[in-house]
Structures are given as structure tokens and as C-alpha cells.
Design a protein around this motif. Structure first.
Motif, short mmCIF file in Angstrom:
data_model
loop_
_atom_site.label_atom_id
_atom_site.label_comp_id
_atom_site.label_asym_id
_atom_site.label_seq_id
_atom_site.Cartn_x
_atom_site.Cartn_y
_atom_site.Cartn_z
N GLN A 59 0.83 -1.21 0.00
CA GLN A 59 0.00 0.00 0.00
C GLN A 59 0.87 1.26 0.00
O GLN A 59 1.77 1.43 0.82
CB GLN A 59 -0.89 -0.03 1.24
N GLN A 60 0.61 2.15 -0.96
CA GLN A 60 1.43 3.36 -1.08
C GLN A 60 0.58 4.61 -0.93
O GLN A 60 -0.61 4.60 -1.23
CB GLN A 60 2.09 3.42 -2.45
N THR A 77 7.11 7.17 6.83
CA THR A 77 6.94 6.45 5.57
C THR A 77 8.21 6.56 4.74
O THR A 77 9.03 7.44 4.98
CB THR A 77 5.78 7.05 4.74
N ARG A 82 5.26 4.33 1.56
CA ARG A 82 4.84 3.10 2.25
C ARG A 82 5.10 3.24 3.74
O ARG A 82 6.11 3.83 4.15
CB ARG A 82 5.59 1.89 1.69
N GLN A 87 6.56 -2.13 6.74
CA GLN A 87 7.73 -2.69 6.05
C GLN A 87 8.63 -3.45 7.03
O GLN A 87 9.12 -4.53 6.72
CB GLN A 87 8.54 -1.56 5.41
#
Lengths: 295, 310
Positions: A59-60, A77, A82, A87
Motif C-alpha cells: 500500500q502506497q 513512511t 509506504r 515494512q
């Protein structure tokens, strides 16, 4: 045919006093205990990451770009927008998996190899340990890079390659353990009872040599994780779209001047894990009273 | 002693042969030839290239020819940089890597040795715990993290030291040496502490104290010599490890050493370069292992007696 008297004896004697004793001693070592708790927490998070991660893995938020920590994104982010926490959680799954699976591979090969060499003795032992000496002299890092170049960079190979170089010390420890155990009366008793060699090794030798093996395992996991991080950092390990802590650190290092959090948080996750494992390993060594498993 | 050295040298030879053979055939198994490119090459050129790299021979002929070259110290031409030989690349990269490893070792020995000795003088006190906790950080903090953090701190925020290069500007060797040396400093601290603690409980130390020597003389003249044996044995091994372990540090600081060449060769699939430097580094490591054994034996009289019996 098993002797019923021996069976009874085994049941009335729980025989866990050594382990209870070790657990008591471990509990008194606060650093080791903290290490254990952090480690269990990380493993738990890694196990349930797909369900608890705050955002989707891919998901960005391209408009947001790289943003410092905020209420919506606790750890900020990355440059593609992201969520860094997500992550790190997904990367941790791979880093921890490499650490534990590769160590398991090493454990399996090392214990079997060492136990057979130590138990058989004589020429078999000489040949087997000579082989260990030869592989020991090889430059590990170079050898793994070589394997990754030759066979392409895939995860399974990474597990096997790391496992294949880390089993050597395990084999040596196991062998020396078995050699000293073999001369003890209960093993002679097992031999005179006519138990097959494989059973003696499995039932009597391996369980009794477990202390040093556990300690060394705890200390192998961090060195394996470090190796994975090194390779991923150089671009020779885990490949995108997968990620790992080593890879995240390497991305973070590229843009640390503008976005230092991209370096610091993955680095913190890796360092904290390595700390926990090392302290736990040291604590276990003291608790199980194992000499010379490290240094 | 000579017999022991000769014996160990003889043992090292098969190890090297295994390294050479395994590496050679592993590389040949690798998918993709060095001259597979999208551009169509004239058949004559292709044939000439293959002849130059001996690819027209059978695998076994290639192997024996390569062994023959190695015997003369020739690693062959580079696949990637036509006209440059692997020997030239190694000759360019190795001195840089060796220099870096030397400085790193210096850092490791100074910091680690002092920390370990200081800690051993008052075991289980703050004087022990603090250096040893720092050592633990050194062991756990991987160079791939320490390097960027040092750059960020001293290179960018404080702007005291250059962030990359080697020998281009004053002080650019400091950060790489610290980054590479820190993990070894931590090990040396642990080793020297353990070694000193063991020696300090020996009878001859008690004798030295009993004859009224001041404590610093007991430590510097009597304890150090015995307590540092494990460190010396480790140093030689560490140097070998540093030589091959400088991949990451050379990549971070963009140092034109053998480690960086090796990683680049791995990316470029420059097979002769990979083969050559693998053999070169393996030979070095085998040599240093040997040196470490010999030194340990030379410093420990008990082992020396065993060798005489050999």
C-alpha cells in the motif's frame, strides 16, 4: 523386548531437575530474561503480521512520500509513501525466518555429522572431521556470494547456503560431547543391552549433549541473521519485492541524509534482536554451565 | 618446529586444491556465458573471444590449463574489462584492503585491549560492567548500520570527517577503520578480559605480589604476557577475517579495495575475476590460519613440546 523394570524407573524419575535448575538460574539473569521476552514478542509479531500490520504491504501513499513519524504512520513512511512500520514487520518475518531456518539446517547437519563422527571414532571420525577442517578453511562470505551469483538469488538457496557453512562448529561441539559421553556407564549399558547404534545416538547421546547445542544455537541465530543482513545490504541476498531488515537498512542508508528515520528504525529492530539473542545465549551458557561455546 | 610447519603446509595444499576445483566448476555451472549479449557478434569475433578465454576447449582442458596458469601465478584475463588481467585488478585492490584491515586492527587492538584489561582488573564492578556492555554493543551493532550512522553523525551533522573515498582527503580513513574494527574490538575486549582473569589467579602472579611489586608492574610485566596469548592468536585470524570481511565497509565508504571489486564482479558476472579473487583470498586465509597455529604453538611452551614429539 523392553524390560518393564526400566520402564517403571523412567516413569517415577521425572529427570527434569537439571532443566528446572537451569531455568531458575536463567530467571535470575535479568538481561537474558529481557532478551527472551523481546525475542518472543518479535517472533509473535512476525507470526501474526499479515493480520495486525497497520497498512497493506504494497500500500502506497505517493502524495505523502517520505514523511517523518506521525500519528497515522508511527515510524514514518519511505520515499514511495509506504508505511515504515509495516515494512519493518514484514521484513522481520524474512529476517527471523532466515535466522531460524538456516540455523535449523545447520543444527540438523551439524548434530548428525558430529554425533556419527564422535560415536564411530577411528578412521570414520578422522575422515569426517578432516572434511570439516577443510570446509572450515574456506572463506565463508566469499563462498556464499559465489553461490548466490552462480545459482541466482533465491531464498531457499540463501537458507541452504548459510546453513551449509554454519554447521561446522556445531559438528565439532557435538563430536566432543559424544566422545566424552560414549565412555560413560549408561552408554555402555545401552550397548550391552543390544540397542542399535542409531537408537543409542538418538535416545542417549543427543539428549545428553543438548546443553552446549542449545547455547550454541542461540548464538548461531544472530550470526546467521547478520550474514543475511550483509548479503541483502550488498544486494546479493533478499530481493524486492520481498524485503528484510538488511535490505531496509540499505535503502535507509541511501537516503539517510534527508530521511534518517528510514535508517534508524530498521537498524533498531535488527540491533535489538541481535542484542536479545546474544544476551539470551550468554545467559543460557551460564545457566546450563557450558564452557567454551563462544570466543 | 620446522617439521610442524612443514606438516601443516602439506595439510594446507589439498585444502587449496579443493577451493580451486570447487570454485572453478561452480563458476562453469553458472547460467549464461560471458559473451551472451543482445547484439549479434560476428562469428569470427566470437570464436576469437572464445579462444582467448579458452572456451573452445573441453571443460577438463580448461581446468588443467587454468591450474597451469595458477602455478605461474597467473589468474588470467578479466571477462568484464577486456585488456585488464585479474592480476592487475587484485594488485590494485589488495593493498587498499590490506591497509584498511591494518588500521581496523589497530583500532580494535587499542580499544579492545585497553577495555578488556581495565575490566579484568576489578571484575564484577562498574569498571568491569561498563566496558563489557560497550563491547556487547560493538558485537551486536553490525557494520552495515554503524557505518551509515557514523557517516551521518561525523560526516554530515558535525561535518568533521569526509564521508567517502580513500586517501583523497585527510581523515577519510578514520571512519572506515572504526566501522570495520569495532566488532573486532569487542571480541578482543572479551578475550583479553578472560585471558587476564585466568592469568591473575595463577601462582606466579601471587609470587610477584608477594615480593612486593607495585600492582601496575604485576600487570604490565607479568600478567600481560600470559594474558594476551589468546588475543595474539585471535589477531592473526582476525586479520584474515578483516581482509575478506571488508565488502560492506568498502561498499559503504566507496573504497576502491578488493572487497568492492569482488562485489562488483559478482554483479557483473565477471567470472574470471570472481574465480581469481576467491582463490586469492582463500589462499590468504589458509595462510593466516597456518600462521595463527604456528604463533600459538610458539607462544605456548606446552604445545611446543607436543610438536617436538611429532
Amino acid at each position: 523386548m523392553t524390560n518393564p523394570a526400566i520402564g517403571d524407573l523412567a516413569q517415577t524419575q521425572p529427570g527434569t531437575s537439571l532443566w528446572q535448575d537451569a531455568w531458575l538460574r536463567l530467571r535470575r539473569n535479568r538481561l537474558a530474561l529481557v532478551g527472551l521476552i523481546i525475542l518472543l514478542l518479535f517472533i509473535f509479531i512476525a507470526a501474526v503480521t499479515p493480520w495486525i500490520a497497520p497498512y497493506g504491504y504494497a500500500q502506497q501513499d505517493l502524495e505523502l512520500g517520505a514523511a517523518p513519524p506521525s500519528a497515522a504512520h508511527w515510524l514514518g513512511t519511505d520515499i514511495f509513501g509506504r508505511d515504515l512500520l509495516t515494512q519493518i514487520m514484514f521484513g522481520g518475518r524474512i529476517s527471523l525466518a532466515v535466522g531460524f531456518v538456516a540455523t535449523a539446517v545447520a543444527l540438523l547437519i551439524g548434530i548428525t555429522w558430529g554425533a556419527i563422527a564422535g560415536y564411530m571414532g577411528g578412521r570414520v571420525d578422522a575422515v569426517m572431521m578432516r572434511l570439516v577442517d577443510i570446509i572450515y578453511a574456506l572463506p565463508f562470505m566469499i563462498f556464499i556470494i559465489l553461490l548466490m551469483v552462480v545459482f541466482g538469488r533465491n531464498m531457499l538457496l540463501l537458507f541452504l547456503a548459510i546453513g551449509a557453512v554454519e554447521w561446522l562448529t556445531m559438528a565439532r561441539i557435538m563430536r566432543s560431547q559424544v566422545q566424552s559421553l560414549r565412555q560413560q556407564e549408561f552408554v555402555e549399558a545401552a550397548v550391552s543391552l543390544g540397542l542399535p547404534t542409531a537408537t543409542i545416538i538418538r535416545r542417549h547421546l543427543i539428549p545428553n549433549a543438548l546443553g552446549p547445542i542449545i547455547v550454541y544455537t542461540t548464538l548461531t541465530v544472530p550470526s546467521v541473521m547478520l550474514l543475511e543482513a550483509f548479503l541483502s545490504f550488498l544486494g546479493l541476498g533478499v530481493q524486492p519485492p520481498e524485503t528484510s531488515w538488511g535490505l531496509l537498512i540499505s535503502y535507509g542508508a541511501e537516503s539517510m541524509e534527508e530521511y534518517p528515520w528510514l535508517l534508524l528504525f530498521p537498524g533498531l529492530a535488527l540491533t535489538l534482536t541481535l542484542f536479545s539473542l546474544n544476551f539470551l545465549g550468554d545467559g543460557l551458557r551460564d545457566a546450563l554451565d557450558v564452557r567454551g561455546a563462544k570466543d | 618446529m620446522l617439521r610442524f610447519i612443514g606438516f601443516r603446509l602439506l595439510q594446507a595444499l589439498p585444502v587449496l586444491l579443493v577451493v580451486i576445483t570447487v570454485t572453478f566448476f561452480l563458476i562453469r555451472v553458472a547460467p549464461g556465458g560471458p559473451f551472451d549479449s543482445e547484439k549479434a557478434v560476428i562469428p569470427e569475433v566470437q570464436a576469437a573471444l572464445e579462444a582467448q578465454y579458452r572456451l573452445n576447449l573441453t571443460l577438463f582442458q580448461q581446468y588443467t590449463a587454468y591450474l597451469g596458469d595458477l602455478f605461474h601465478g597467473d589468474f588470467g584475463p578479466s571477462f568484464k574489462y577486456p585488456g585488464r588481467s585479474v592480476n592487475e585488478l587484485i594488485a590494485a585492490g589488495f593493498p587498499v584492503t590490506a591497509e584498511l584491515a591494518f588500521y581496523a586492527l589497530l583500532v580494535a587492538l587499542t580499544i579492545g585491549g585497553i577495555a578488556g584489561i581495565v575490566a579484568s582488573l576489578k571484575p564484577n564492578s562498574a569498571q568491569d560492567y561498563i566496558p563489557m556492555s560497550v563491547a556487547m554493543i560493538g558485537i551486536c551493532m553490525p557494520s552495515l548500520l554503524l557505518g551509515p550512522i557514523l557517516i551521518l553523525l561525523f560526516g554530515i551533522y558535525l561535518d568533521w570527517l569526509p564521508v567517502s573515498g580513500w586517501g583523497d582527503s585527510p581523515g577519510d580513513k578514520i571512519l572506515p577503520a572504526i566501522t570495520l574494527g569495532s566488532a573486532y574490538a569487542a571480541y578482543i575486549a572479551r578475550l583479553s578480559r578472560a585471558g587476564m582473569l585466568e592469568v591473575m589467579s595463577q601462582d606466579y602472579i601471587r609470587t610477584a605480589r608477594a615480593k612486593g611489586l607495585p600492582e601496575w608492574q604485576v600487570v604490565s610485566r607479568h600478567a600481560l604476557r600470559g594474558g594476551m596469548i589468546p588475543v595474539v592468536a585471535f589477531l592473526v585470524l582476525a586479520f584474515a577475517g578483516l581482509l575478506s570481511g571488508s565488502f560492506v565497509v568498502e561498499t559503504i565508504f566507496q573504497i576502491p579495495g578488493l572487497g568492492r571489486f569482488y562485489v562488483q564482479a559478482a554483479f557483473n558476472r565477471d567470472y574470471t575475476m570472481i574465480l581469481g579473487s576467491t582463490i586469492f583470498l582463500a589462499t590468504l586465509i589458509v595462510f593466516f590460519n597456518l600462521l595463527s597455529d604456528i604463533l600459538a604453538a610458539w607462544m605456548n611452551p606446552r604445545l611446543r613440546d607436543q610438536m617436538r614429539a611429532l
